[in-house]
Scaffold this active site. Structure first.
Site, PDB file in Angstrom:
ATOM      1  CG  ASP A  53      19.330 -21.320  21.431  1.00  0.00           C
ATOM      2  OD1 ASP A  53      19.615 -21.440  20.168  1.00  0.00           O
ATOM      3  OD2 ASP A  53      19.039 -22.371  22.162  1.00  0.00           O
ATOM      4  CG  ASN A 129      14.570 -15.858  23.477  1.00  0.00           C
ATOM      5  OD1 ASN A 129      14.440 -16.757  22.575  1.00  0.00           O
ATOM      6  ND2 ASN A 129      15.386 -16.126  24.350  1.00  0.00           N
TER       7      ASN A 129
HETATM    8  P1  NAP Z   1      21.541 -16.921  30.088  1.00  0.00           P
HETATM    9  O1  NAP Z   1      21.106 -16.728  31.335  1.00  0.00           O
HETATM   10  O2  NAP Z   1      23.439 -17.149  30.023  1.00  0.00           O
HETATM   11  O3  NAP Z   1      21.059 -18.208  29.269  1.00  0.00           O
HETATM   12  C1  NAP Z   1      19.704 -18.274  29.298  1.00  0.00           C
HETATM   13  C2  NAP Z   1      19.495 -20.057  28.807  1.00  0.00           C
HETATM   14  O4  NAP Z   1      18.349 -20.101  27.932  1.00  0.00           O
HETATM   15  C3  NAP Z   1      20.829 -20.557  27.787  1.00  0.00           C
HETATM   16  O5  NAP Z   1      20.917 -21.866  28.273  1.00  0.00           O
HETATM   17  C4  NAP Z   1      20.324 -20.575  26.544  1.00  0.00           C
HETATM   18  O6  NAP Z   1      20.842 -21.302  25.497  1.00  0.00           O
HETATM   19  C5  NAP Z   1      18.774 -20.394  26.703  1.00  0.00           C
HETATM   20  N1  NAP Z   1      17.919 -19.831  25.406  1.00  0.00           N
HETATM   21  C6  NAP Z   1      18.071 -18.755  25.012  1.00  0.00           C
HETATM   22  N2  NAP Z   1      17.248 -18.763  24.172  1.00  0.00           N
HETATM   23  C7  NAP Z   1      16.201 -19.680  24.185  1.00  0.00           C
HETATM   24  C8  NAP Z   1      15.304 -20.128  23.583  1.00  0.00           C
HETATM   25  N3  NAP Z   1      14.521 -19.475  22.467  1.00  0.00           N
HETATM   26  N4  NAP Z   1      14.655 -21.469  23.844  1.00  0.00           N
HETATM   27  C9  NAP Z   1      15.252 -22.169  24.768  1.00  0.00           C
HETATM   28  N5  NAP Z   1      16.412 -21.741  25.350  1.00  0.00           N
HETATM   29  C10 NAP Z   1      17.065 -20.662  25.244  1.00  0.00           C
HETATM   30  O7  NAP Z   1      21.193 -15.833  29.282  1.00  0.00           O
HETATM   31  P2  NAP Z   1      21.337 -15.371  27.568  1.00  0.00           P
HETATM   32  O8  NAP Z   1      22.211 -16.697  26.944  1.00  0.00           O
HETATM   33  O9  NAP Z   1      21.700 -14.145  27.327  1.00  0.00           O
HETATM   34  O10 NAP Z   1      19.820 -15.576  27.227  1.00  0.00           O
HETATM   35  C11 NAP Z   1      18.957 -14.609  27.602  1.00  0.00           C
HETATM   36  C12 NAP Z   1      17.600 -15.241  27.914  1.00  0.00           C
HETATM   37  O11 NAP Z   1      17.563 -16.036  28.821  1.00  0.00           O
HETATM   38  C13 NAP Z   1      16.397 -14.440  27.895  1.00  0.00           C
HETATM   39  O12 NAP Z   1      15.979 -13.902  26.600  1.00  0.00           O
HETATM   40  C14 NAP Z   1      15.522 -15.406  28.777  1.00  0.00           C
HETATM   41  O13 NAP Z   1      14.656 -16.312  27.709  1.00  0.00           O
HETATM   42  C15 NAP Z   1      16.264 -16.398  29.447  1.00  0.00           C
HETATM   43  N6  NAP Z   1      16.026 -16.360  30.743  1.00  0.00           N
HETATM   44  C16 NAP Z   1      15.601 -17.408  31.491  1.00  0.00           C
HETATM   45  C17 NAP Z   1      15.177 -17.441  32.710  1.00  0.00           C
HETATM   46  C18 NAP Z   1      14.806 -18.629  33.426  1.00  0.00           C
HETATM   47  O14 NAP Z   1      14.437 -19.526  32.788  1.00  0.00           O
HETATM   48  N7  NAP Z   1      14.334 -18.723  34.709  1.00  0.00           N
HETATM   49  C19 NAP Z   1      15.693 -16.146  33.543  1.00  0.00           C
HETATM   50  C20 NAP Z   1      16.206 -15.194  32.945  1.00  0.00           C
HETATM   51  C21 NAP Z   1      16.422 -15.248  31.478  1.00  0.00           C
HETATM   52  P3  NAP Z   1      22.373 -21.396  25.234  1.00  0.00           P
HETATM   53  O15 NAP Z   1      23.076 -22.030  26.468  1.00  0.00           O
HETATM   54  O16 NAP Z   1      22.265 -22.095  24.179  1.00  0.00           O
HETATM   55  O17 NAP Z   1      22.893 -20.018  24.744  1.00  0.00           O
HETATM   56 MN    MN Z   2      22.322 -24.241  24.205  1.00  0.00          MN
END
Ligand code: NAP
Ligand code: MN
Length: 275
Positions: A53, A129
Site C-alpha cells: 500500500d 491516507n
Molecule cells: P510505513 O511506515 O513504511 O508503513 C506503514 C504501514 O501501513 C505499511 O505496512 C503499509 O502497508 C500500511 N498502510 C499504508 N496505507 C494503508 C491503508 N490505507 N490501510 C492499511 N494499512 C496501510 O510507511 P509508508 O508505507 O510510507 O506509509 C505511510 C503511512 O504509514 C501513512 O499514511 C500512515 O497511515 C502510516 N503510519 C502509521 C502509523 C501508525 O500506525 N502508528 C504511524 C505513522 C504512519 P504496506 O506494507 O502494504 O505498504
Molecule cells: Mn501490506
C-alpha cells in the site's frame, strides 16, 4: 481483430526496490508489450504499482496532477492490501483483465490540505491516507474548529485527519473507526491528548461529513511536523491548516478482481482464526 482492442492503452509501472517486485515488474512489462500495450511514464491511462500500500501512496503522489485521467492498479507482493487488487502470482490474470478493460473505475475520496503560513503564503497538498500534524519538542497546543464552530483546544502529541481508505492506516492505530470508502467523510483522531481537570478534549475520534471544513490553528509558536501520507515537512510558521474532501478522487481500474472492502479488512486484521 483482438489486437486492435489492446493497442494503444498507455501503461506506467512503478515498483519498490524489493527483488520480488523487480521480478514481477520484468514479467509484467514483457507480457504487456506482447499484448501491444504502450509503456510510458509521462501520460499513462493506467498506473500499475508493484509493492505494498505504501508503494501505491507513492504512485498516487507521482501522478497527483493527472488524477482525472489516470486509473490505478495495485499489485501486492506478499499479501492482499487495501489499495491493491492483485497478488504477485496473478500477473496473467491482471494482463487478461486489462486486455478486456472497458475503462470502468472505482473511485474513492481524497483529502485536500491547505496550509496558511503567518506571512499569508499558502500551500495545498492532497492525501490519499491522511495528514498528521504533530509536535515533538513540547506538547502541541492547537484549536480545532469544525465548520466554523470552535470545538476544543487540543493539547497532546498531535492530530490526524484521514480519508475513508486511510481509516485502516494510522487512524486505526489511534483507535479510530474503520470507514467504508463509499462514505464520503473525513475522520479526526487524537494522538495522545492530555485530559485532566484543566484540559479537555472529546477523546473519541470524530467523523465529519463531506461539506464540513475542519480547521486546526496551532496556538503555541514553534516547529510543527506535518505529514501527508508518506511525506513529512517541518514548519515553524503555520497560521492554520484547513482540511476538506478534495474535488478530485482517486480512480482504480474496476476489474472482476476488485476485492470487497470488508474482505480486505478481515484479511489484514482478523485473518483466519479457527473457532
Ligand atoms: P510505513 O511506515 O513504511 O508503513 C506503514 C504501514 O501501513 C505499511 O505496512 C503499509 O502497508 C500500511 N498502510 C499504508 N496505507 C494503508 C491503508 N490505507 N490501510 C492499511 N494499512 C496501510 O510507511 P509508508 O508505507 O510510507 O506509509 C505511510 C503511512 O504509514 C501513512 O499514511 C500512515 O497511515 C502510516 N503510519 C502509521 C502509523 C501508525 O500506525 N502508528 C504511524 C505513522 C504512519 P504496506 O506494507 O502494504 O505498504
Ligand atoms: Mn501490506
Amino acid at each position: 481483430m483482438i489486437q486492435m482492442r489492446t493497442t494503444g492503452k498507455k501503461v506506467s509501472i512503478i515498483r519498490n526496490r524489493k527483488r520480488q517486485s523487480e521480478e514481477v515488474f520484468q514479467q509484467l512489462r514483457y507480457k504487456l508489450k506482447k499484448n501491444n500495450f504502450i509503456l510510458t511514464e509521462k501520460h499513462p491511462d493506467i498506473v500499475i504499482s508493484i509493492g505494498g500500500d505504501g508503494m501505491l501512496l507513492s504512485a498516487f503522489h507521482k501522478y497527483e496532477s493527472q488524477l482525472d485521467r489516470v486509473r490505478f492498479v495495485g499489485v501486492h507482493t506478499g499479501h492482499l492490501g487495501f489499495y491493491t487488487d492483485y497478488l504477485d502470482d496473478e500477473i496473467d490474470k491482471l494482463v487478461e483483465n486489462l486486455k478486456y478493460d472497458t475503462g470502468a473505475k472505482v473511485s474513492y475520496p481524497i483529502l485536500n490540505v491547505k496550509v496558511t503560513f503567518e506571512n499569508g503564503d499558502t500551500k495545498i497538498m492532497r492525501a490519499l491516507n491522511e495528514a498528521t500534524i504533530k509536535r515533538s519538542d513540547r506538547t502541541m497546543v492547537a484549536d480545532l474548529t469544525i465548520n466554523g464552530v470552535h470545538f476544543e483546544r487540543f493539547r497532546g502529541d498531535g492530530i490526524t485527519v484521514s480519508t475513508p481508505t486511510g481509516s485502516t492506516a494510522y487512524n486505526k492505530s489511534l483507535g479510530g473507526a474503520v470507514l467504508h470508502p463509499t462514505i464520503e467523510a473525513l475522520q479526526i483522531a487524537e494522538i495522545a491528548s492530555l485530559n485532566n481537570r484543566v484540559y479537555r478534549t472529546l477523546g473519541s475520534s470524530i467523523i465529519v461529513p463531506k461539506k464540513d471544513k475542519i480547521e486546526i490553528t496551532p496556538s503555541r509558536p514553534g516547529f510543527h511536523i506535518l505529514s501527508v501520507d508518506n511525506s513529512t515537512y517541518s514548519y515553524r510558521n503555520i497560521a492554520h491548516i484547513e482540511y476538506q474532501i478534495d474535488n478530485h478522487k482517486i480512480n482504480f481500474v474496476a476489474s472482476p478482481s476488485h476485492t470487497s472492502f470488508w474482505n480486505r479488512v478481515k484479511d489484514a486484521f482478523i485473518g483466519d482464526i479457527d473457532e
